[in-house]
Design an enzyme around this catalytic site. Sequence first.
Site: not given
Ligand code: FPP
Length: 251
Positions: A46, A29, A140
């Site tokens: 992201h 997050d 892994l």
């Molecule tokens: C939350 O941050 C994150 C997500 C919803 C997506 C996370 C995805 C990745 C890091 C990439 C995924 C990797 C693969 C392999 C598919 P947020 O957007 O909720 O952050 P915020 O709370 O600060 O708004």
Amino acid sequence: MDTQIADMNTDQEVLFPGRVPQHIGIIMDGNGRWAKARGLNRSDGHRQGVENLRQILEACGDFGVKFVTIYAFSTENWRRPRAEVQFLLRIIDYYIDRELQALHEKGVQLRHVGDPSELSPRLQRKIQKAIDLTRDNTKLVLNVAFNYGGRAEIVKAVQDIIRDGIPAEDVTEATINHYLYTSGQPDPDLIIRTGGEMRLSNFLVWQSTYAEFYSTPTYWPDFDREALYKAIEFYSSRERRFGGVREDQKP
Ligand code: FPP
């Protein structure tokens, strides 16, 4: 089922001297806030989040972690603005294109945790090819939770059990385990959540019953090897009783 890396790798440098979790779940997050703090778009956050995965998976391997489950796209994420959803859907595509070969060479076995049926047929095929290619790797296991929700996973397990005609009196915890996406894998020992929230947010609801929960305010793109070390150190210092009592407190 903890592994003592010091015991396991007696001929190797000891990278973590304590009790190492066998399975770590990560709620990645804070990408959006990381981007906002830098005047960037959420998608840049992201993108940086995906970049960060490489060093964290490498560190997990070095520390002796055998299973990692990352929460990449939840069933609730469909509620985000359409452009962001499209971007997140493209991310897994991009991740496979860019990282699959390197992951395979490093012995990582890729698994999908979640419902593939709502993804495009092309993306489903691509995910399946990645799973097939890495099926026999043993260094892994990387579970990518994508279009995943813990409650939906349990509902699906119950539906499949009924469809398979298993009598109610034969249904045990082992039966449910068998019908989950994580069938055959150990439960997570440690759940890490970056970005400061203290919630599980529908992540591995059944499997994380006895997991230690570690929350850090660090945003996911900034969560580095040292931060992971600290989380494992926290885990290592916890005494897990699984509902029992400590040896020295037994009557
Ligand atoms: C939350 O941050 C994150 C997500 C919803 C997506 C996370 C995805 C990745 C890091 C990439 C995924 C990797 C693969 C392999 C598919 P947020 O957007 O909720 O952050 P915020 O709370 O600060 O708004």
